[in-house]
Design a protein around this motif. Structure first.
Motif, PDB file in Angstrom:
ATOM      1  N   HIS A  97       1.301  -6.066 -15.907  1.00  0.00           N
ATOM      2  CA  HIS A  97       0.712  -6.350 -14.602  1.00  0.00           C
ATOM      3  C   HIS A  97       1.626  -5.831 -13.488  1.00  0.00           C
ATOM      4  CE1 HIS A  97      -1.652  -8.378 -11.598  1.00  0.00           C
ATOM      5  NE2 HIS A  97      -0.565  -8.989 -11.140  1.00  0.00           N
ATOM      6  N   LEU A  98       2.933  -6.121 -13.598  1.00  0.00           N
ATOM      7  CA  LEU A  98       3.883  -5.647 -12.589  1.00  0.00           C
ATOM      8  C   LEU A  98       3.948  -4.119 -12.583  1.00  0.00           C
ATOM      9  CD1 LEU A  98       6.816  -8.206 -12.938  1.00  0.00           C
ATOM     10  CD2 LEU A  98       5.237  -7.948 -11.014  1.00  0.00           C
ATOM     11  N   GLY A  99       3.903  -3.527 -13.769  1.00  0.00           N
ATOM     12  CA  GLY A  99       3.925  -2.065 -13.867  1.00  0.00           C
ATOM     13  C   GLY A  99       2.714  -1.443 -13.191  1.00  0.00           C
ATOM     14  N   GLU A 100       1.543  -2.041 -13.383  1.00  0.00           N
ATOM     15  CA  GLU A 100       0.329  -1.535 -12.732  1.00  0.00           C
ATOM     16  C   GLU A 100       0.433  -1.661 -11.220  1.00  0.00           C
ATOM     17  OE1 GLU A 100      -3.042  -3.524 -14.417  1.00  0.00           O
ATOM     18  OE2 GLU A 100      -2.679  -2.686 -16.408  1.00  0.00           O
ATOM     19  N   GLU A 101       0.999  -2.780 -10.748  1.00  0.00           N
ATOM     20  CA  GLU A 101       1.173  -2.960  -9.309  1.00  0.00           C
ATOM     21  C   GLU A 101       2.113  -1.899  -8.752  1.00  0.00           C
ATOM     22  OE1 GLU A 101       2.494  -6.915  -8.481  1.00  0.00           O
ATOM     23  OE2 GLU A 101       0.550  -7.818  -8.926  1.00  0.00           O
ATOM     24  N   ARG A 102       3.188  -1.632  -9.469  1.00  0.00           N
ATOM     25  CA  ARG A 102       4.150  -0.608  -9.026  1.00  0.00           C
ATOM     26  C   ARG A 102       3.496   0.773  -9.003  1.00  0.00           C
ATOM     27  NH1 ARG A 102       8.270  -2.137  -6.065  1.00  0.00           N
ATOM     28  NH2 ARG A 102       9.563  -3.636  -7.089  1.00  0.00           N
ATOM     29  N   LEU A 103       2.720   1.071 -10.032  1.00  0.00           N
ATOM     30  CA  LEU A 103       2.020   2.361 -10.067  1.00  0.00           C
ATOM     31  C   LEU A 103       1.039   2.477  -8.905  1.00  0.00           C
ATOM     32  CD1 LEU A 103       1.307   2.937 -13.863  1.00  0.00           C
ATOM     33  CD2 LEU A 103       2.809   4.254 -12.381  1.00  0.00           C
ATOM     34  N   ASP A 104       0.342   1.392  -8.607  1.00  0.00           N
ATOM     35  CA  ASP A 104      -0.580   1.404  -7.476  1.00  0.00           C
ATOM     36  C   ASP A 104       0.167   1.642  -6.163  1.00  0.00           C
ATOM     37  OD1 ASP A 104      -2.755   1.007  -9.114  1.00  0.00           O
ATOM     38  OD2 ASP A 104      -2.847  -1.172  -8.781  1.00  0.00           O
ATOM     39  N   GLU A 105       1.332   1.011  -6.015  1.00  0.00           N
ATOM     40  CA  GLU A 105       2.143   1.219  -4.816  1.00  0.00           C
ATOM     41  C   GLU A 105       2.584   2.683  -4.708  1.00  0.00           C
ATOM     42  OE1 GLU A 105       5.481  -1.461  -4.622  1.00  0.00           O
ATOM     43  OE2 GLU A 105       4.213  -3.220  -4.931  1.00  0.00           O
ATOM     44  N   LEU A 106       3.025   3.239  -5.823  1.00  0.00           N
ATOM     45  CA  LEU A 106       3.457   4.640  -5.811  1.00  0.00           C
ATOM     46  C   LEU A 106       2.294   5.583  -5.501  1.00  0.00           C
ATOM     47  CD1 LEU A 106       5.904   4.742  -8.856  1.00  0.00           C
ATOM     48  CD2 LEU A 106       6.484   4.980  -6.445  1.00  0.00           C
ATOM     49  N   ARG A 107       1.130   5.327  -6.080  1.00  0.00           N
ATOM     50  CA  ARG A 107      -0.048   6.152  -5.779  1.00  0.00           C
ATOM     51  C   ARG A 107      -0.381   6.079  -4.290  1.00  0.00           C
ATOM     52  NH1 ARG A 107      -2.433   3.775 -10.773  1.00  0.00           N
ATOM     53  NH2 ARG A 107      -2.115   5.334 -12.377  1.00  0.00           N
ATOM     54  N   HIS A 108      -0.318   4.894  -3.753  1.00  0.00           N
ATOM     55  CA  HIS A 108      -0.598   4.695  -2.329  1.00  0.00           C
ATOM     56  C   HIS A 108       0.388   5.503  -1.471  1.00  0.00           C
ATOM     57  CE1 HIS A 108      -1.993   2.633   1.256  1.00  0.00           C
ATOM     58  NE2 HIS A 108      -0.737   2.386   1.568  1.00  0.00           N
ATOM     59  N   LEU A 109       1.666   5.420  -1.815  1.00  0.00           N
ATOM     60  CA  LEU A 109       2.678   6.169  -1.064  1.00  0.00           C
ATOM     61  C   LEU A 109       2.435   7.672  -1.157  1.00  0.00           C
ATOM     62  CD1 LEU A 109       5.994   4.254  -1.871  1.00  0.00           C
ATOM     63  CD2 LEU A 109       4.902   4.514   0.362  1.00  0.00           C
ATOM     64  N   VAL A 110       2.150   8.141  -2.347  1.00  0.00           N
ATOM     65  CA  VAL A 110       1.915   9.582  -2.533  1.00  0.00           C
ATOM     66  C   VAL A 110       0.670  10.020  -1.763  1.00  0.00           C
ATOM     67  CG1 VAL A 110       1.250  11.318  -4.242  1.00  0.00           C
ATOM     68  CG2 VAL A 110       3.142   9.779  -4.718  1.00  0.00           C
ATOM     69  N   ASP A 111      -0.382   9.220  -1.820  1.00  0.00           N
ATOM     70  CA  ASP A 111      -1.615   9.565  -1.106  1.00  0.00           C
ATOM     71  C   ASP A 111      -1.396   9.640   0.400  1.00  0.00           C
ATOM     72  OD1 ASP A 111      -2.987   9.701  -3.482  1.00  0.00           O
ATOM     73  OD2 ASP A 111      -3.913   7.721  -3.291  1.00  0.00           O
ATOM     74  N   HIS A 112      -0.581   8.746   0.938  1.00  0.00           N
ATOM     75  CA  HIS A 112      -0.378   8.724   2.383  1.00  0.00           C
ATOM     76  C   HIS A 112       0.748   9.641   2.849  1.00  0.00           C
ATOM     77  CE1 HIS A 112      -2.938   5.199   2.027  1.00  0.00           C
ATOM     78  NE2 HIS A 112      -3.236   5.419   3.292  1.00  0.00           N
ATOM     79  N   LEU A 113       1.787   9.750   2.058  1.00  0.00           N
ATOM     80  CA  LEU A 113       2.919  10.579   2.468  1.00  0.00           C
ATOM     81  C   LEU A 113       2.766  12.036   2.036  1.00  0.00           C
ATOM     82  CD1 LEU A 113       5.942   8.211   1.758  1.00  0.00           C
ATOM     83  CD2 LEU A 113       4.879   8.746   3.952  1.00  0.00           C
ATOM     84  N   GLY A 114       1.984  12.284   1.019  1.00  0.00           N
ATOM     85  CA  GLY A 114       1.836  13.635   0.489  1.00  0.00           C
ATOM     86  C   GLY A 114       1.436  14.665   1.528  1.00  0.00           C
ATOM     87  N   PRO A 115       0.332  14.468   2.259  1.00  0.00           N
ATOM     88  CA  PRO A 115      -0.078  15.461   3.256  1.00  0.00           C
ATOM     89  C   PRO A 115       0.946  15.666   4.366  1.00  0.00           C
ATOM     90  CG  PRO A 115      -1.901  13.991   2.739  1.00  0.00           C
ATOM     91  CD  PRO A 115      -0.682  13.425   2.073  1.00  0.00           C
ATOM     92  N   SER A 116       1.559  14.572   4.837  1.00  0.00           N
ATOM     93  CA  SER A 116       2.546  14.734   5.907  1.00  0.00           C
ATOM     94  C   SER A 116       3.791  15.448   5.388  1.00  0.00           C
ATOM     95  CB  SER A 116       2.912  13.388   6.533  1.00  0.00           C
ATOM     96  OG  SER A 116       3.483  12.535   5.562  1.00  0.00           O
ATOM     97  N   LEU A 117       4.187  15.147   4.158  1.00  0.00           N
ATOM     98  CA  LEU A 117       5.332  15.857   3.580  1.00  0.00           C
ATOM     99  C   LEU A 117       5.009  17.338   3.389  1.00  0.00           C
ATOM    100  CD1 LEU A 117       6.693  13.339   0.919  1.00  0.00           C
ATOM    101  CD2 LEU A 117       7.793  14.056   3.043  1.00  0.00           C
ATOM    102  N   LYS A 118       3.793  17.633   2.963  1.00  0.00           N
ATOM    103  CA  LYS A 118       3.390  19.025   2.757  1.00  0.00           C
ATOM    104  C   LYS A 118       3.438  19.791   4.072  1.00  0.00           C
ATOM    105  CE  LYS A 118      -0.303  21.907   0.915  1.00  0.00           C
ATOM    106  NZ  LYS A 118      -0.143  22.923   1.897  1.00  0.00           N
TER     107      LYS A 118
END
Length: 138
Positions: free
Chosen positions: A24-45
């Motif tokens: 459960h904690l691992g899934e939450e962490r993965l969701d957090e990482l996906r969220h960060l990548v989705d939001h930070l990815g375009p600005s980083l690019k």
């Protein structure tokens, strides 16, 4: 023996609970990482693209400066003039090849047309003597 079996069952339940919680904690962490990548990815690019563009501009400027330093002052004007002459000659060659290709195409088309006319005329000539020789035979 019952005691050992009871202890084993408790350990098994605790183990399954810990595994479930870790998943459960691992899934939450993965969701957090996906969220960060989705939001930070375009600005980083876009940031990386801007930096690359700035770097390319600086490298072009350095390259131009090095080229200017490599050519002595007395040759600079002649080098520029030679470069323009080469560009002009290249443009003339390109234009003549385009015009030549157009001429070859139209010549080939007219050549095909004249050959087909000649073939049809030759076919008529061949048939005429054959008809006359048949009429001579009769």
């Amino acid at each position: 023996m019952r005691w050992a079996r009871g202890r084993l069952d408790r350990l098994r339940r605790q183990y399954l609970e810990v595994i479930h919680e870790a998943e459960h904690l691992g899934e939450e962490r993965l969701d957090e990482l996906r969220h960060l990548v989705d939001h930070l990815g375009p600005s980083l690019k876009s940031l990386v693209d801007e930096r690359l563009q700035a770097l390319q501009t600086k490298l072009d400027e350095i390259n131009r400066r090095l080229a200017e330093e490599a050519i002595p002052d007395e040759r600079r004007s002649s080098v520029g003039h030679l470069a323009l002459e080469k560009k002009a000659a290249s443009a003339v060659r390109k234009a003549s090849s385009v015009v030549g290709a157009g001429r070859r195409k139209s010549t080939a088309e007219s050549g095909r047309a004249s050959k087909s006319v000649a073939k049809s005329a030759a076919g008529k000539k061949k048939r005429t003597p054959a008809k006359s020789s048949e009429s001579d035979a009769s």
